[in-house]
Design an enzyme around this catalytic site. Structure first.
Site, PDB file in Angstrom:
ATOM      1  N   LYS A  93      47.528   0.805 -65.654  1.00 45.43           N
ATOM      2  CA  LYS A  93      46.522  -0.120 -65.108  1.00 45.43           C
ATOM      3  C   LYS A  93      47.132  -1.029 -64.043  1.00 45.43           C
ATOM      4  O   LYS A  93      46.898  -2.229 -64.021  1.00 45.43           O
ATOM      5  CB  LYS A  93      45.868  -0.924 -66.229  1.00 45.43           C
ATOM      6  CG  LYS A  93      45.210  -0.041 -67.291  1.00 45.43           C
ATOM      7  CD  LYS A  93      44.630  -0.858 -68.439  1.00 45.43           C
ATOM      8  CE  LYS A  93      43.962   0.053 -69.460  1.00 45.43           C
ATOM      9  NZ  LYS A  93      44.934   0.854 -70.229  1.00 45.43           N
ATOM     10  N   ARG A  94      47.891  -0.437 -63.136  1.00 44.98           N
ATOM     11  CA  ARG A  94      48.624  -1.197 -62.131  1.00 44.98           C
ATOM     12  C   ARG A  94      47.752  -1.533 -60.919  1.00 44.98           C
ATOM     13  O   ARG A  94      46.780  -0.860 -60.625  1.00 44.98           O
ATOM     14  CB  ARG A  94      49.832  -0.400 -61.646  1.00 44.98           C
ATOM     15  CG  ARG A  94      50.833  -0.028 -62.705  1.00 44.98           C
ATOM     16  CD  ARG A  94      51.532  -1.220 -63.291  1.00 44.98           C
ATOM     17  NE  ARG A  94      52.740  -0.813 -64.007  1.00 44.98           N
ATOM     18  CZ  ARG A  94      53.229  -1.445 -65.049  1.00 44.98           C
ATOM     19  NH1 ARG A  94      52.624  -2.515 -65.509  1.00 44.98           N
ATOM     20  NH2 ARG A  94      54.335  -1.021 -65.640  1.00 44.98           N
TER      21      ARG A  94
END
EC number: 4.1.1.23
Length: 276
Positions: A93-94
């Site tokens: 979830k960058r």
């Protein structure tokens, strides 16, 4: 070969759209692995051995590896999964700005795909999108109870935020490497997003411990892509597979414990294939 081409081949070879989430919670690892050199890696290796015949993909969640030993365990896990011909989607979830997000994108040197957060906009995702051979799954309508707090907010145009995210993902898909994360716990929204983006594959979490809608996950989560012989997408289960051994007849026995994970993956594959 692009990620989605690789994934399509794997789905066809295994007759499976199951993604196995590799989230080795240290507090739940079996006691018989306590003295292993890298317990999380030892656990994952056995899970992969037990489930790879039924896995279209493995999805390690980065949160379970963010320490020195954890990164070593993650590297070993990715290499081992690749040795079984299974692609790996890093659930990280960058997203960030400038040079920071370029460093995050470097993590894709080992994994085949990654999850990203669209909140900072396109420039925060561009280093990921530029990796043509890698998959980029954009958070859209997530499976957690609080997902509606922001994702369901109505914009001035009248559409909910998650629908705008889906439409933007389609715009960002110039390299044909974008997917969306849409949870099985929101089946109506899942159907709505599919109407917006008919050819973008989804990663659909929430059919295991979260109790999401398996039929909707398959009906709307898989994309009919003109370049693939099979519909492409992933339906993920993490705890429901990897910790199935806790409920087995002999949870202290290694073979029984990991055999239960293999059985759980096989059951989910069979359950999902009813709707394919």
């Amino acid at each position: 070969m692009s990620f989605f081409e690789t994934l399509a081949d794997r789905i066809e070879a295994t007759d499976s759209v199951v993604s196995v989430g590799l989230d080795p919670d240290p507090n739940r690892l079996p006691e018989f692995l306590a003295n292993a050199d890298l317990p999380r890696w030892a656990f994952n290796r056995r899970i992969i051995d037990a489930t790879h015949e039924h896995a279209a993909c493995y999805k390690p969640n980065a949160a379970f590896y963010e320490d020195a030993d954890g990164w070593r365990a993650l590297e070993e896990t990715i290499a081992y999964a690749h040795g079984k011909d299974v692609p790996v989607l890093l659930d990280a979830k960058r997203a960030d700005i400038g040079n920071t997000t370029r460093q995050y994108a470097a993590a894709l040197d080992r994994a085949d795909a990654i999850t990203v957060n669209p909140y900072l906009g396109r420039d925060s995702l561009q280093p990921f999108l530029d990796r043509e051979e890698k998959g980029v799954f954009v958070l859209c309508r997530t499976s957690n109870p609080g997902g509606s707090d922001l994702q369901d907010l109505e914009l001035a145009s009248g559409e909910p935020l998650y629908e705008r995210v889906a439409a933007l993902a389609d715009v960002w898909n110039g390299n044909d490497n974008v997917g969306l994360v849409v949870g099985a716990t929101a089946p109506e929204e899942l159907a709505e997003v599919r109407e917006i983006v008919p050819e973008i594959p989804f990663l659909v979490p929430g059919v295991g411990a979260q109790g999401g809608d398996a039929e909707a996950a398959v009906e709307h989560g898989l994309a009919d892509r003109p370049d693939a012989a099979v519909d492409v997408g992933l339906v993920n289960s993490s705890r429901g597979i990897i910790f199935a051994g806790e409920e087995s007849s002999r949870p202290d026995d290694e073979a029984t414990y990991f055999g239960a994970a293999g059985d759980a993956a096989k059951r989910l594959k069979k359950r999902l294939n009813q709707y394919r």
